[in-house]
Design a protein around this motif. Structure first.
Motif, short mmCIF file in Angstrom:
data_model
loop_
_atom_site.label_atom_id
_atom_site.label_comp_id
_atom_site.label_asym_id
_atom_site.label_seq_id
_atom_site.Cartn_x
_atom_site.Cartn_y
_atom_site.Cartn_z
N HIS A 139 0.82 -1.22 0.00
CA HIS A 139 0.00 0.00 0.00
C HIS A 139 0.86 1.28 0.00
CE1 HIS A 139 -3.63 2.41 1.02
NE2 HIS A 139 -2.71 3.21 1.54
N GLU A 140 1.67 1.43 1.04
CA GLU A 140 2.48 2.67 1.12
C GLU A 140 3.46 2.71 -0.05
OE1 GLU A 140 1.47 4.98 2.97
OE2 GLU A 140 0.22 3.82 4.35
N HIS A 176 1.77 4.26 -2.97
CA HIS A 176 1.82 5.74 -2.91
C HIS A 176 3.20 6.22 -3.36
CE1 HIS A 176 -1.92 6.56 -0.93
NE2 HIS A 176 -1.65 5.85 0.13
N GLU A 201 -5.27 7.26 -3.26
CA GLU A 201 -5.46 5.93 -2.68
C GLU A 201 -5.74 4.87 -3.75
OE1 GLU A 201 -4.71 5.20 0.36
OE2 GLU A 201 -4.34 7.29 0.87
N SER A 235 -2.34 3.23 -4.28
CA SER A 235 -1.85 2.38 -3.19
C SER A 235 -2.70 1.12 -3.07
CB SER A 235 -1.87 3.17 -1.89
OG SER A 235 -3.14 3.77 -1.70
N TYR A 280 -10.85 6.90 1.00
CA TYR A 280 -10.35 5.52 0.99
C TYR A 280 -11.38 4.59 0.36
CZ TYR A 280 -6.68 6.88 4.30
OH TYR A 280 -5.60 7.46 4.92
ZN LIG Z 1 -2.89 5.29 1.60
#
Ligand SMILES: [Zn+2]
Length: 563
Positions: free
Chosen positions: A356-357, A360, A384, A387, A488
């Protein structure tokens, strides 16, 4: 150079103010497009330098909240950022009113003008003091949470350290871990209520000073939203209620059968499997090394990106005493460096960080040559998508991190669905709170519980604080980033589309994704969706189709592997 060698220098605010005034004059008095353009280029350099120092101070402050130097620097930025906003806004206003608009749009696109327009709606010098109060309150919330020292299992743990016990196979351990977490929040109940109440009051005051009825509309502008409003979002929440809540119910029904727990309680919900949730293998260094292998195999671009992150040590992954909670990715333009912060705790969440990160970080790495600072990151709901989609694109490599790879993938996919009702709960709660800022602390908690019951009928509490509606204390976004949370869920339903596309045709799906990453923030949410061939989640039907596909995927999953 490695991250630890990145040099922090406190920006000279008086100088910056002078420079910004000068550049604003240059733009206002320009007789040619070149003069405007030169001023913009200089402004970009100032913005990059200031932004990089603010990020650097914030990263080092969150890595060690007890380091007094960076605590002071964080306070410095909390104070000066709102002061400088006025100068940045004047400069933006000059760009906005420039007689060379046609040339500017040709060079920079029209999005910047729409952004300035929205930005102008969010600031007046009269609110500086209130913004400073707001910043201090959110910092106070972070510190209060980071101060937690919870005695459990013979140890003293920060809040993130409890996560592993909340997923323990032993029901009693899960229950007492939930109690331990709740006891911390209950002990500080008045403080959390007070911080939040002060935040609601100060935000309402700001909204009124800017001419709004309440904070809701302003909250949308502060998120930089130019594509959609609270009515469209209310309609979207309605669709989640209709199409996702029944599927989430089904997911928990299957879980209840699988785990032989007929009376699922809140502390059972994160036990996806009777034999425990799959845990990742290896140390932090080993996980990072496996991620490096994964990103090299996924694509040439992701391989280069991940090498850059490793080479410059742009990670702080392990949970430590005094470290702020949560995880994030930020960017320092001066060193062209993303940075990934997290609290590894040996749960599957560690791997979510590395996907996920890293998603980004990959996006910001792809768009770091953007012509304007505003075009590096898109607005949050679009951020988002990168990610969350990366979490799905990396499914074929999950065997590197997990022995029980089927269990991991099934849990990840179903979690991404059950997250949606929770996400809209957080959103609806904030709409209620900011529409009625006069609500009492108890009324707020009751409102939370009522909304929670609507979207998550499967949440059954034994804990008194949770039953009274106190879950939301732990959701930092509610305090620090009002109206952010819905983003999100919007991104999640877009990432679900990428998941479906990836199954159908990986090459095509990856091309669309990489294209989206490179576009960065040069376009708005709905424009980006078009570019990436994604359906607009505000439109009726877009959710139905994706959810039907996901339900089929769940129905067809070989459940004999899920023990
Ligand atoms: Zn995020």
């Amino acid at each position: 150079m490695k991250f630890k060698d990145y040099e922090y220098i406190r920006p000279n605010v008086e100088n910056i103010k002078k420079q910004l005034i000068q550049l604003t004059d240059n733009i206002n008095n320009a007789v040619s497009f070149e003069e405007v353009n030169n001023a913009i280029q200089e402004y970009v350099l100032i913005d990059n330098e200031f932004g990089s120092m603010a990020s650097l101070a914030s990263i080092r402050n969150t890595i060690n909240t007890q380091d007094e130097f960076y605590e002071q620097e964080q306070e410095f930025f909390d104070t000066v950022s709102p002061e400088l906003a006025e100068y940045f806004q004047n400069l933006n206003l000059a760009i906005y009113n420039s007689k060379f608009r046609t040339e500017l749009v040709e060079k920079y696109g029209s999005k910047i003008f729409r952004e300035i327009e929205v930005d102008l709606k969010t600031f007046k010098p009269e609110i500086i003091e209130d913004l400073q109060i707001e910043n201090k309150l959110t910092t106070k919330y972070d510190k209060l949470k980071a101060s937690a020292q919870i005695e459990f299992d013979g140890k003293v743990l920060p809040l993130p350290g409890l996560s592993i016990y909340l997923q323990d196979k032993d029901r009693n351990i899960r229950k007492s871990a939930e109690e331990a977490v709740c006891n911390f929040y209950k002990e500080h109940e008045d403080e959390f209520d007070e911080i939040y109440d002060e935040l609601v009051q100060v935000r309402t005051r700001i909204a009124k000073k800017l001419g709004y009825e309440n904070f809701v509309e302003l909250g949308y502008y502060r998120m930089g939203r130019t594509d959609y409003d609270s009515k469209m979002v209310a309609n979207y929440r309605e669709q989640i209620l209709k199409h996702v809540v029944p599927l989430a119910n089904k997911i928990y029904q299957l879980q209840s059968e699988r785990t032989n727990i007929s009376d699922l309680k809140s502390y059972d919900l994160s036990l996806t499997y009777l034999n425990g949730n799959p845990l990742p293998k290896g140390t932090t260094d080993e996980k990072v090394e496996k991620a490096r292998v994964m990103y090299h195999e996924l694509s040439k671009e992701t391989g280069e990106f991940f090498d850059f992150m490793v080479e410059h040590e742009l990670f702080d992954l392990d949970s430590k005493k005094g470290k702020a909670g949560g995880g994030y990715c930020t960017y320092m333009p001066k060193w062209r460096s993303p940075f990934i912060f997290s609290n590894f705790n040996n749960t599957a969440g560690d791997i979510d960080v590395l996907t996920h990160e890293a998603g980004h970080a990959f996006q910001v790495y792809c768009s770091r040559d953007a012509i304007l600072p505003n075009y590096i990151w898109p607005t949050m709901e679009s951020c988002e998508i990168h990610s969350m989609s990366m979490e799905f694109f990396t499914y074929p490599w999950m065997n590197l991190f997990f022995d029980d790879v089927d269990k991991r993938i099934y849990a990840h996919l179903t979690d991404s669905i059950t997250f949606l009702p929770y996400g809209v709960t957080v959103d609806e709660f904030q709409h209620v709170v900011y529409s009625k800022p006069e609500m009492t602390k108890e009324e707020r908690k009751a409102a939370w519980r009522e909304i929670e019951r609507k979207y998550s009928p499967y949440k059954v509490y034994e804990n008194d604080l949770l039953e009274r509606g106190g879950w939301w204390y732990r959701q930092g976004h509610i305090f620090s980033s009002p109206f952010y949370y819905i983003d999100y869920t919007l991104a999640q339903v877009c990432a679900h589309q990428f998941f479906v596309k990836d199954i159908e045709n990986h090459e095509k799906a990856w091309q669309d994704y990489y294209h989206l990453c490179k576009l960065g923030g040069s376009k708005t949410f709905l424009e980006l969706l078009k570019e990436a061939h994604l359906e607009n989640p505000f439109e009726d039907g877009s959710l139905t189709k994706t959810m039907n596909t996901l339900e089929k995927w769940i129905d067809n999953f070989d459940k004999s592997k899920l023990n």
